[in-house]
Enzyme design. Structure first.
Site: not given
Lengths: 372, 372
Positions: A339, A337, A195
């Site tokens: 990101g 986490h 994606g």
């Protein structure tokens, strides 16, 4: 929006959300819709808090909002702005009552929202994709480099004062090189899921000398050969090809997991997959922990099926203790986490979540609506 | 080479370097030149060790060669292959005697070699630039990302089991984003020194959305506006400009130190320089530790003059203990001079060092000769 704004301004010019809330309850009907905000969203908030056409109830503390508080305050709300930790389910809907018409989450994931239930009640759902594409692509490249270059061990040695005593040799600390070289001119990057974030990651890797790009798509999606041909030409790649999981595992030098979570992708990267990978390859997961079997990955690193791993997400996070097999693995670099954790992106996410909320509240356009 | 090769093959077919050495001393003159190799260079070595037209003396252990051993064994050598830890000075030349005609170092730096002395004695010097450009550019990007994204703290939290207990908030762990975004579309990257590695680093950063590139060149070099215009066009940058140190400090969002060491560049990045930098900027040093004043940098990080630093090199390395002010600084990520530490690059460096040695030994071309 503007029509009710003037009215409300005349009813109350107070900037206190709580006082505004009381005033709104005194006013007739739903002229001034109530919204519950489950967390202060930092610098994006003033534009929301200053509006006087909505009745804002804001969780006042800088931590995840308490469920009991939410269930009590959501009564009569037309909108609610949530984060990943706030479940939007039957319980919440019952507490809110029939006025609820929009749920806006400041996240790209919406596992915490019962979508079929929302559809049944005609509740619109907003989320924040796109705006975190660049930040996650950045950290994907970072983790690929760190995992290849043995950064966990290298960093620990410096932090533990071991730099002066480690024995240098021509191949100490060596790992596989992400970029191509004159004597090693071919690099294959693989994507499990292709994606927006995967494509943004690919774009960043092109000047590293990547020559081949392979990916697997969702079984439900059809190959898009036109898009692929255009991307291949744009990036001047020798190969850009949709392949099966077997080829993806066997041929990737660096493999990025960038697919949504959920049952369909659960443990797609398991022991059998990891055993097929190249011994000098690197695995990066910056999407959802559930896609990778942690025990299998720890075994793969310990037994040197692959070279290293870079993880921003881990199954079962954030309950990851020092006993976790991947935390104990020197060839695994892990970050908690983060990101999308840049000021620019989180501000964009907060702004987008607010815009979605306002759009849904007043029947207007939502910049990013689930299923639209 | 080939003429002596046949002769030597008939004198000795033994593959033992030591036996070969004895045989060579028995042969007349300098037909079969002696070389001393200060370290086994791994997979690049077989092609060298199998040659029977040279007399090879190899330090047999996998650690830096002892000085006494080197001084003893270098006697009568025509060539010596060294690493950064082996000083090539008057002492070594006296020990070697007048036959020495080539020094080859497996490194891009040659601070350990007394170049004027080499010139005086007509000794050619080979080194290994170019081949490590890609590896160092890779780690420069890695460190820029790590320093911006608070990787030191983030990584430590996971390793210390703190992931489950740290309090998430919309801006926890946020740092400045390397890549541009729609709402923050400008990024300026700065280079202190703009040679091969800097240009390779710039190329890697272009798809991150870098819009402006500024750099300082050596005071001895002239601006190359033709080259700059071509680079600017190639990378589609709004600006690519040679500037003074003041502008470099003030305008860079990410600043890469990529200049040679030595007196000319000593502490170019000092307190005055750091004070001019942006509060959200990141400093990366992957060239020589001496260019950056460590104490000033530690102060800059502690007092938040800049956001973070990523270092592959530190003044005084490898004697960097846990008491070092930069090791103690959470916003500083450090790795132990592993910029070129990839299998591909170190193999290329070893091969290049061997090719330089052979070229110099037999009066042929050296692929990378200092001053040529």
């Amino acid at each position: 929006m503007s029509s009710s704004s003037g009215l409300m301004a005349s009813l109350s010019s107070s900037s206190s959300a709580r006082l505004t809330s009381i005033v709104s309850h005194l006013s007739a009907g739903d002229v001034r819709p109530k919204v519950v905000i489950c967390r202060h969203l930092g610098p994006a908030m003033p534009s929301l808090l200053e509006r006087n056409d909505i009745d804002i109830v804001l969780w006042p503390e800088d931590r995840t909002c308490e469920r009991a508080w939410l269930l009590e305050n959501v009564k009569g709300a037309a909108g609610v702005l949530v984060l990943l930790g706030d479940r939007v389910n039957e319980e919440l809907l019952e507490a809110a009552g029939p006025k609820l018409r929009v749920v806006s989450t400041m996240s790209v994931g919406y596992e915490h929202i019962d979508l079929p239930l929302m559809a049944k009640h005609n509740i619109r759902v907003g989320y924040t994709p796109d705006v975190l594409t660049e930040a996650v692509a950045d950290i994907s490249v970072m983790l690929a480099l760190m995992a290849g270059r043995n950064d966990g061990v290298a960093y620990s040695i410096v932090k533990n004062g071991g730099w002066s005593s480690f024995a240098w040799s021509p191949f100490t600390f060596c790992g596989p090189q992400l970029s191509a070289t004159a004597s090693s001119p071919t690099r294959t990057v693989g994507f499990l899921g292709f994606g927006r974030i995967a494509q943004a990651t690919l774009a960043r890797l092109v000047p590293f000398g990547i020559t081949h790009c392979i990916y697997t798509g969702s079984p439900n999606s059809r190959p898009d050969t036109t898009r692929d041909a255009a991307l291949q030409a744009k990036h001047n790649l020798k190969v850009l090809e949709r392949v099966d999981a077997d080829r993806l595992a066997r041929e990737s030098d660096v493999l990025f997991v960038l697919t949504p979570g959920g049952q369909e992708t659960y443990h797609l990267v398991d022991a059998a997959f990891l055993k097929k990978m190249k011994k000098m390859s690197v695995l990066v997961n910056t999407s959802r922990g559930s896609v990778v079997d942690s025990d299998a990955l720890a075994t793969a690193l310990r037994e040197k099926w692959i070279w290293g791993a870079g993880l921003d997400v881990v199954e079962g996070e954030p309950a990851i203790s020092t006993d976790h097999p991947l935390v104990k693995e020197p060839q695994c670099v892990m970050v908690p986490h983060i990101g999308s954790a840049t000021f620019q992106t989180r501000l964009d996410m907060a702004t987008r979540a607010i815009d979605n909320l306002i759009g849904g509240l007043f029947g207007g356009e939502m910049p990013a609506e689930v299923g639209k």
